[in-house]
Write a protein that holds these residues in place. Sequence first.
Motif, PDB file in Angstrom:
ATOM      1  N   LYS A 211      -6.328  -3.922   1.278  1.00 36.49           N
ATOM      2  CA  LYS A 211      -5.851  -4.880   0.282  1.00 36.49           C
ATOM      3  C   LYS A 211      -4.754  -5.711   0.927  1.00 36.49           C
ATOM      4  O   LYS A 211      -3.749  -5.173   1.377  1.00 36.49           O
TER       5      LYS A 211
ATOM      6  N   VAL B 270       6.576  -8.329  -9.715  1.00 34.83           N
ATOM      7  CA  VAL B 270       6.209  -6.924  -9.903  1.00 34.83           C
ATOM      8  C   VAL B 270       7.326  -6.026  -9.373  1.00 34.83           C
ATOM      9  O   VAL B 270       8.153  -6.441  -8.551  1.00 34.83           O
TER      10      VAL B 270
ATOM     11  N   ASP C  79       5.816   0.499  -8.418  1.00 36.50           N
ATOM     12  CA  ASP C  79       4.732   0.605  -9.396  1.00 36.50           C
ATOM     13  C   ASP C  79       3.480  -0.099  -8.886  1.00 36.50           C
ATOM     14  O   ASP C  79       2.352   0.365  -9.142  1.00 36.50           O
ATOM     15  N   TYR C  80       3.684  -1.183  -8.196  1.00 45.97           N
ATOM     16  CA  TYR C  80       2.535  -1.933  -7.675  1.00 45.97           C
ATOM     17  C   TYR C  80       1.795  -1.109  -6.621  1.00 45.97           C
ATOM     18  O   TYR C  80       0.564  -1.070  -6.600  1.00 45.97           O
TER      19      TYR C  80
ATOM     20  N   ALA D 296       1.786   2.135  -6.400  1.00 45.51           N
ATOM     21  CA  ALA D 296       1.177   3.296  -7.051  1.00 45.51           C
ATOM     22  C   ALA D 296      -0.145   2.949  -7.732  1.00 45.51           C
ATOM     23  O   ALA D 296      -1.002   3.813  -7.920  1.00 45.51           O
ATOM     24  N   SER D 297      -0.324   1.673  -8.101  1.00 49.68           N
ATOM     25  CA  SER D 297      -1.553   1.265  -8.775  1.00 49.68           C
ATOM     26  C   SER D 297      -2.728   1.073  -7.828  1.00 49.68           C
ATOM     27  O   SER D 297      -3.859   0.897  -8.281  1.00 49.68           O
ATOM     28  N   ILE D 298      -2.480   1.116  -6.527  1.00 53.30           N
ATOM     29  CA  ILE D 298      -3.531   0.923  -5.531  1.00 53.30           C
ATOM     30  C   ILE D 298      -4.023   2.278  -5.052  1.00 53.30           C
ATOM     31  O   ILE D 298      -3.232   3.227  -4.911  1.00 53.30           O
ATOM     32  N   SER D 299      -5.301   2.379  -4.795  1.00 51.04           N
ATOM     33  CA  SER D 299      -5.891   3.640  -4.357  1.00 51.04           C
ATOM     34  C   SER D 299      -5.289   4.087  -3.024  1.00 51.04           C
ATOM     35  O   SER D 299      -4.974   3.265  -2.150  1.00 51.04           O
ATOM     36  N   ASP D 300      -5.132   5.387  -2.878  1.00 56.77           N
ATOM     37  CA  ASP D 300      -4.554   5.941  -1.650  1.00 56.77           C
ATOM     38  C   ASP D 300      -5.504   5.823  -0.460  1.00 56.77           C
ATOM     39  O   ASP D 300      -5.079   6.024   0.682  1.00 56.77           O
TER      40      ASP D 300
ATOM     41  N   ASP E  86      -4.003 -10.888  -2.979  1.00 58.22           N
ATOM     42  CA  ASP E  86      -3.042 -10.999  -4.070  1.00 58.22           C
ATOM     43  C   ASP E  86      -1.786 -11.674  -3.536  1.00 58.22           C
ATOM     44  O   ASP E  86      -1.458 -11.585  -2.345  1.00 58.22           O
TER      45      ASP E  86
ATOM     46  N   HIS F  95       6.415   6.323  -2.696  1.00 56.07           N
ATOM     47  CA  HIS F  95       5.090   6.648  -3.226  1.00 56.07           C
ATOM     48  C   HIS F  95       4.454   7.799  -2.438  1.00 56.07           C
ATOM     49  O   HIS F  95       3.798   8.670  -3.039  1.00 56.07           O
TER      50      HIS F  95
END
Length: 285
Positions: free
Chosen positions: A210, A222, A226-227, A229-233, A256, A281
């Motif tokens: 990403k 943002v 938090d941003y 954490a919203s993305i897959s590991d 993005d 994270h």
Amino acid sequence: MVRRYPVKGKKRKHRERYDEDAEEEQEQEKQMKVEADEPRETEVDDGQEQPEEAEEKVADVLQGLPVVPMETKRDMSPGIVFVLEKASLEVAKVGKSYQLLNSDDHANFLKRNGRNPAEYRPDIIHQALLSILDSPLNKAGKVRAVYVKTERGVLFEVKPHVRIPRTYKRFSGIMLQLLQKLSINAAGKREKLLRVIKNPVTQYLPINSKRIGFSHSSMKVVEMQDYVASISDDTTLVFVVGAMAHGKIETDYTDDFISISNYPLSAACCINIVCDAVRRHLRFI
């Protein structure tokens, strides 16, 4: 009175023997001197190779960069990639030598050539690289690669385990050498720690990644932790940061485009926030 034997013949014979012996002794002495003065073949070869090897070692020590030992081995899990865009790194001939242009030392030169000195800030990319390479994220082995693209379009790679010079003067010399010779090896080794590569940078980025761009002008503000954490590991994060004094990055490969503060931040400050958010994270100190 008659002599018993011819004197002339006898004298001639003794003279010839003496001359031959003397000549042989002289030739032997000359040959011994030549052999003593001339070194053996192995000594000649060693003497010719050693200075070259010594010069190469000295050149590597002077021109090379040290490597930072990593305490943690790099795993195969997705990591972090940084792309620093629009870095102000331009070489020009000032007087009799080539120098890396900067606003402090070459303001008059830049004005005479119709350029804005405020745009020549190589110290920005210096601070940005220090922020990435000195971060706990990099020391933990999570930074996979660092790419820098200059304002002129030159793209080069920086290995994560390189130790960038702390002072700007030495950093300027390293960048000057890189842009002229296209690569810089590790001190005492053949490994290339910095090397110029072909465009575009997208061919070096992981497929499952990403790509995130940063700009204060973005309407999407943002909280970085938090941003992340919203993305897959399982996704490799590619952070695209501008390394210029003014303006914004304009790239067509970002997925993005976000802002992480209500205030304009320097490249180094932005990188510190990003690295700390990823570290939190991943939950390591």
